[in-house]
Design a protein around this motif. Structure first.
Motif, PDB file in Angstrom:
ATOM      1  N   ILE A 377      35.184  -7.125  29.438  1.00 32.95           N
ATOM      2  CA  ILE A 377      35.158  -7.334  30.889  1.00 32.95           C
ATOM      3  C   ILE A 377      33.742  -7.767  31.251  1.00 32.95           C
ATOM      4  O   ILE A 377      32.785  -7.073  30.882  1.00 32.95           O
ATOM      5  CB  ILE A 377      35.476  -6.005  31.611  1.00 32.95           C
ATOM      6  CG1 ILE A 377      36.878  -5.544  31.238  1.00 32.95           C
ATOM      7  CG2 ILE A 377      35.289  -6.138  33.120  1.00 32.95           C
ATOM      8  CD1 ILE A 377      37.055  -4.043  31.325  1.00 32.95           C
ATOM      9  N   PHE A 378      33.600  -8.862  31.947  1.00 32.63           N
ATOM     10  CA  PHE A 378      32.276  -9.290  32.396  1.00 32.63           C
ATOM     11  C   PHE A 378      32.084  -8.972  33.876  1.00 32.63           C
ATOM     12  O   PHE A 378      33.021  -9.086  34.687  1.00 32.63           O
ATOM     13  CB  PHE A 378      32.101 -10.798  32.209  1.00 32.63           C
ATOM     14  CG  PHE A 378      31.567 -11.200  30.851  1.00 32.63           C
ATOM     15  CD1 PHE A 378      31.105 -10.271  29.944  1.00 32.63           C
ATOM     16  CD2 PHE A 378      31.523 -12.548  30.501  1.00 32.63           C
ATOM     17  CE1 PHE A 378      30.619 -10.652  28.697  1.00 32.63           C
ATOM     18  CE2 PHE A 378      31.042 -12.946  29.263  1.00 32.63           C
ATOM     19  CZ  PHE A 378      30.590 -12.005  28.363  1.00 32.63           C
ATOM     20  N   VAL A 379      30.814  -8.638  34.190  1.00 32.47           N
ATOM     21  CA  VAL A 379      30.385  -8.388  35.564  1.00 32.47           C
ATOM     22  C   VAL A 379      29.322  -9.450  35.875  1.00 32.47           C
ATOM     23  O   VAL A 379      28.492  -9.754  35.016  1.00 32.47           O
ATOM     24  CB  VAL A 379      29.777  -6.960  35.647  1.00 32.47           C
ATOM     25  CG1 VAL A 379      29.079  -6.734  36.962  1.00 32.47           C
ATOM     26  CG2 VAL A 379      30.864  -5.914  35.408  1.00 32.47           C
ATOM     27  N   PRO A 380      29.323 -10.035  37.077  1.00 31.49           N
ATOM     28  CA  PRO A 380      28.318 -11.063  37.378  1.00 31.49           C
ATOM     29  C   PRO A 380      26.898 -10.495  37.310  1.00 31.49           C
ATOM     30  O   PRO A 380      26.701  -9.308  37.572  1.00 31.49           O
ATOM     31  CB  PRO A 380      28.629 -11.473  38.829  1.00 31.49           C
ATOM     32  CG  PRO A 380      29.927 -10.851  39.181  1.00 31.49           C
ATOM     33  CD  PRO A 380      30.201  -9.741  38.223  1.00 31.49           C
ATOM     34  N   CYS A 381      25.943 -11.355  36.948  1.00 30.57           N
ATOM     35  CA  CYS A 381      24.539 -10.924  37.036  1.00 30.57           C
ATOM     36  C   CYS A 381      23.739 -12.031  37.718  1.00 30.57           C
ATOM     37  O   CYS A 381      24.085 -13.211  37.589  1.00 30.57           O
ATOM     38  CB  CYS A 381      23.970 -10.535  35.686  1.00 30.57           C
ATOM     39  SG  CYS A 381      23.915 -11.843  34.470  1.00 30.57           S
ATOM     40  N   ARG A 382      22.701 -11.602  38.424  1.00 24.96           N
ATOM     41  CA  ARG A 382      21.984 -12.517  39.319  1.00 24.96           C
ATOM     42  C   ARG A 382      21.401 -13.707  38.552  1.00 24.96           C
ATOM     43  O   ARG A 382      20.670 -13.517  37.569  1.00 24.96           O
ATOM     44  CB  ARG A 382      20.865 -11.756  40.029  1.00 24.96           C
ATOM     45  CG  ARG A 382      20.210 -12.557  41.125  1.00 24.96           C
ATOM     46  CD  ARG A 382      18.914 -11.925  41.560  1.00 24.96           C
ATOM     47  NE  ARG A 382      19.119 -10.748  42.372  1.00 24.96           N
ATOM     48  CZ  ARG A 382      18.198  -9.794  42.535  1.00 24.96           C
ATOM     49  NH1 ARG A 382      17.050  -9.883  41.931  1.00 24.96           N
ATOM     50  NH2 ARG A 382      18.436  -8.768  43.305  1.00 24.96           N
ATOM     51  N   TYR A 392      19.628  -8.429  36.721  1.00 27.19           N
ATOM     52  CA  TYR A 392      20.113  -7.591  37.826  1.00 27.19           C
ATOM     53  C   TYR A 392      21.615  -7.771  38.028  1.00 27.19           C
ATOM     54  O   TYR A 392      22.134  -8.888  38.021  1.00 27.19           O
ATOM     55  CB  TYR A 392      19.394  -7.957  39.135  1.00 27.19           C
ATOM     56  CG  TYR A 392      19.717  -7.003  40.255  1.00 27.19           C
ATOM     57  CD1 TYR A 392      19.113  -5.750  40.300  1.00 27.19           C
ATOM     58  CD2 TYR A 392      20.640  -7.334  41.238  1.00 27.19           C
ATOM     59  CE1 TYR A 392      19.416  -4.847  41.316  1.00 27.19           C
ATOM     60  CE2 TYR A 392      20.951  -6.442  42.257  1.00 27.19           C
ATOM     61  CZ  TYR A 392      20.338  -5.205  42.291  1.00 27.19           C
ATOM     62  OH  TYR A 392      20.640  -4.313  43.278  1.00 27.19           O
ATOM     63  N   ALA A 393      22.293  -6.667  38.222  1.00 27.85           N
ATOM     64  CA  ALA A 393      23.720  -6.701  38.587  1.00 27.85           C
ATOM     65  C   ALA A 393      23.892  -5.857  39.844  1.00 27.85           C
ATOM     66  O   ALA A 393      23.221  -4.833  40.011  1.00 27.85           O
ATOM     67  CB  ALA A 393      24.575  -6.160  37.454  1.00 27.85           C
ATOM     68  N   GLU A 394      24.782  -6.282  40.726  1.00 27.55           N
ATOM     69  CA  GLU A 394      25.017  -5.548  41.977  1.00 27.55           C
ATOM     70  C   GLU A 394      25.828  -4.287  41.708  1.00 27.55           C
ATOM     71  O   GLU A 394      26.758  -4.293  40.900  1.00 27.55           O
ATOM     72  CB  GLU A 394      25.811  -6.424  42.962  1.00 27.55           C
ATOM     73  CG  GLU A 394      25.094  -7.656  43.453  1.00 27.55           C
ATOM     74  CD  GLU A 394      23.956  -7.337  44.426  1.00 27.55           C
ATOM     75  OE1 GLU A 394      23.919  -6.199  44.940  1.00 27.55           O
ATOM     76  OE2 GLU A 394      23.128  -8.236  44.654  1.00 27.55           O
ATOM     77  N   LYS A 395      25.483  -3.253  42.464  1.00 28.26           N
ATOM     78  CA  LYS A 395      26.189  -1.973  42.334  1.00 28.26           C
ATOM     79  C   LYS A 395      27.701  -2.147  42.528  1.00 28.26           C
ATOM     80  O   LYS A 395      28.513  -1.602  41.773  1.00 28.26           O
ATOM     81  CB  LYS A 395      25.615  -1.020  43.380  1.00 28.26           C
ATOM     82  CG  LYS A 395      26.249   0.324  43.456  1.00 28.26           C
ATOM     83  CD  LYS A 395      25.488   1.143  44.495  1.00 28.26           C
ATOM     84  CE  LYS A 395      26.350   2.241  45.048  1.00 28.26           C
ATOM     85  NZ  LYS A 395      25.718   2.963  46.154  1.00 28.26           N
ATOM     86  N   ASP A 396      28.089  -2.933  43.527  1.00 25.91           N
ATOM     87  CA  ASP A 396      29.518  -3.102  43.812  1.00 25.91           C
ATOM     88  C   ASP A 396      30.235  -3.873  42.697  1.00 25.91           C
ATOM     89  O   ASP A 396      31.416  -3.628  42.413  1.00 25.91           O
ATOM     90  CB  ASP A 396      29.728  -3.849  45.141  1.00 25.91           C
ATOM     91  CG  ASP A 396      29.359  -2.957  46.322  1.00 25.91           C
ATOM     92  OD1 ASP A 396      29.144  -1.750  46.113  1.00 25.91           O
ATOM     93  OD2 ASP A 396      29.276  -3.494  47.449  1.00 25.91           O
ATOM     94  N   ASP A 397      29.522  -4.820  42.084  1.00 26.05           N
ATOM     95  CA  ASP A 397      30.137  -5.563  40.981  1.00 26.05           C
ATOM     96  C   ASP A 397      30.316  -4.661  39.757  1.00 26.05           C
ATOM     97  O   ASP A 397      31.338  -4.735  39.059  1.00 26.05           O
ATOM     98  CB  ASP A 397      29.276  -6.780  40.612  1.00 26.05           C
ATOM     99  CG  ASP A 397      29.333  -7.866  41.683  1.00 26.05           C
ATOM    100  OD1 ASP A 397      30.343  -7.921  42.418  1.00 26.05           O
ATOM    101  OD2 ASP A 397      28.375  -8.649  41.786  1.00 26.05           O
TER     102      ASP A 397
END
Ligand code: HGY
Ligand code: MN
Ligand code: MN
Length: 416
Positions: A377-382, A392-397
């Motif tokens: 599973i990937f989460v977006p990063c800035r 950096y990754a957002e808490k909500d992501d």
């Protein structure tokens, strides 16, 4: 939802975020970076903190020869194979707070969410911290998962040399996590790894979650460029065998070979070490490591051959020799369709914007996919930035990805 009875269970986004920040205090670099190289004192400290969270969550901890950590939550049916999730707590020397860490902490958060909600699963669940994903001091990377997947023999693992000639076996023992568990005691039902994307696609497309379909292949080449140490003031330029000059030419030629192989090819030299470190000595020896990647196995093999040839030709053009050996080979890996579908189904059921995509970075999941059905599973990063203190990754992501992880795990484990 993967199971109606737990459809309303939600992970604790604040707890997940707070743990990222607490771990990031160990081996801090500047305001936002981390240096927690595998099997260092900082790695040992991070392991101890992670273990304390696992124990507080009622999980029992085991470890293996490679120092991999397994935090186990029993299922109702002990005959069922466990569903595992995790990633790595080690970092690059100038790494961030999320690469690897998010996957371990999200797996722990998923399990704690079930504890808090009083949900029992049929199959056991395991939170994993794989040792030495990054391969900074003890090369190559992905070492813990490679050993677990049977890709490295015991003796070869033990003997890998790190800084000051330290053996991997001794360094792993010093962390306190070189244990007795054998991989055949722990046949996995499946493995899920949440990770920041480390690329720009999800952010650009405004997706919340990436359903990872595959990981591209990688080879590491060790190159020793051999010339002759010489005096910088007395040795005429045409009489030198300047290994540093030859190595610099090699770097340029490798880049040329990579560019010629198309937009999917990656060729990098991230380590470059002259044998001497004197401003007035012409270096007689340079060691470098070449990192070569491509999603297609045959194209990767062809590119590796061209890179090897470029090393010897560029060295010879400067009167030097290049000895090239292969340190690491990870084939391109497609993930298990049923696990990939479980991730996609969870994202859909949670109403998250998601897309399927391949991974450019390597992951422990590549190795585990050789022995168990696996997906990521990937989460977006800035800005797609990673291996960088600005990562950096957002808490909500992170929370959204963690929800997907939880529900994909439940789809495999079943709810009692
Ligand atoms: O190199 C890799 O792809 C991983 O991040 N270690
Ligand atoms: Mn990394
Ligand atoms: Mn990683």
């Amino acid at each position: 939802m993967s199971d109606g009875s737990v459809g309303r269970v939600r992970i604790d986004a604040d707890r997940l975020w707070a743990r990222h920040m607490e771990l990031a205090r160990i081996g801090r670099v500047g305001e936002t970076g981390n240096c927690r190289v595998a099997l260092s004192e900082e790695d040992a400290e991070a392991r101890a903190l992670f273990a304390s969270w696992c124990r507080a969550a009622g999980l029992s901890l085991r470890s293996d020869r490679a120092g991999n950590m397994f935090a186990i939550r029993p299922g109702r049916d002990p005959s069922r194979k466990p569903v595992a999730a995790g990633s790595h707590l080690d970092t690059q020397p100038h790494g961030g707070r999320f690469d690897g860490i998010s996957g371990v902490l999200a797996a722990l958060e998923a399990v704690e969410t079930l504890n808090d909600a009083g949900v029992e699963t049929e199959a056991p669940l395991i939170v994993v911290n794989w040792t030495n994903e990054e391969g900074v001091s003890f090369a190559p990377g992905l070492l813990g998962s490679a050993w677990f997947a049977g890709l490295i023999a015991d003796a070869d693992l033990d003997a890998i040399e790190g800084p000051d000639g330290q053996r991997f076996a001794d360094a792993a023992a010093r962390t306190g996590w070189r244990g007795e568990l054998r991989p055949d005691e722990l046949a996995l039902d499946s493995f899920f790894e949440l990770h920041i994307e480390q690329g720009p696609v999800l952010e650009k497309e405004e997706d919340q979650v990436g359903v990872v379909t595959s990981v591209q292949g990688l080879r590491w080449l060790d190159v020793r460029v051999q010339g002759t140490d010489a005096h910088a003031g007395t040795t005429p330029l045409e009489a030198r065998r300047d290994a540093l000059l030859a190595a610099a030419a090699i770097v340029v030629e490798l880049n040329r070979a990579g560019r010629a192989a198309g937009s999917d090819a990656r060729v990098s030299v991230g380590r470059f070490r002259p044998g001497t470190d004197g401003p007035s000595t012409v270096a007689g020896c340079v060691d470098l490591v070449v990192d070569i990647r491509h999603p297609d196995a045959d194209t990767l093999s062809g590119l590796v051959e061209r890179c090897e040839a470029a090393c010897t030709a560029a060295a010879a053009a400067h009167g030097c020799d290049a000895r090239v050996s292969q340190r690491l080979a990870v084939p391109p890996r497609a993930f298990d369709p049923s696990c990939v579908d479980a991730v996609a189904a969870a994202a859909r059921a949670l109403g998250l914007r998601h897309r399927r995509l391949p991974s450019g970075a390597l992951h422990d999941a590549s190795n585990i996919a050789a022995v168990a059905p696996t997906a990521m599973i990937f989460v977006p990063c800035r800005n797609g930035v990673s291996h960088n203190v600005e990562e950096y990754a957002e808490k909500d992501d992170l929370a959204a990805g963690c929800e997907v992880l939880l529900h994909a795990m439940l789809a495999r484990s079943g709810v009692a």
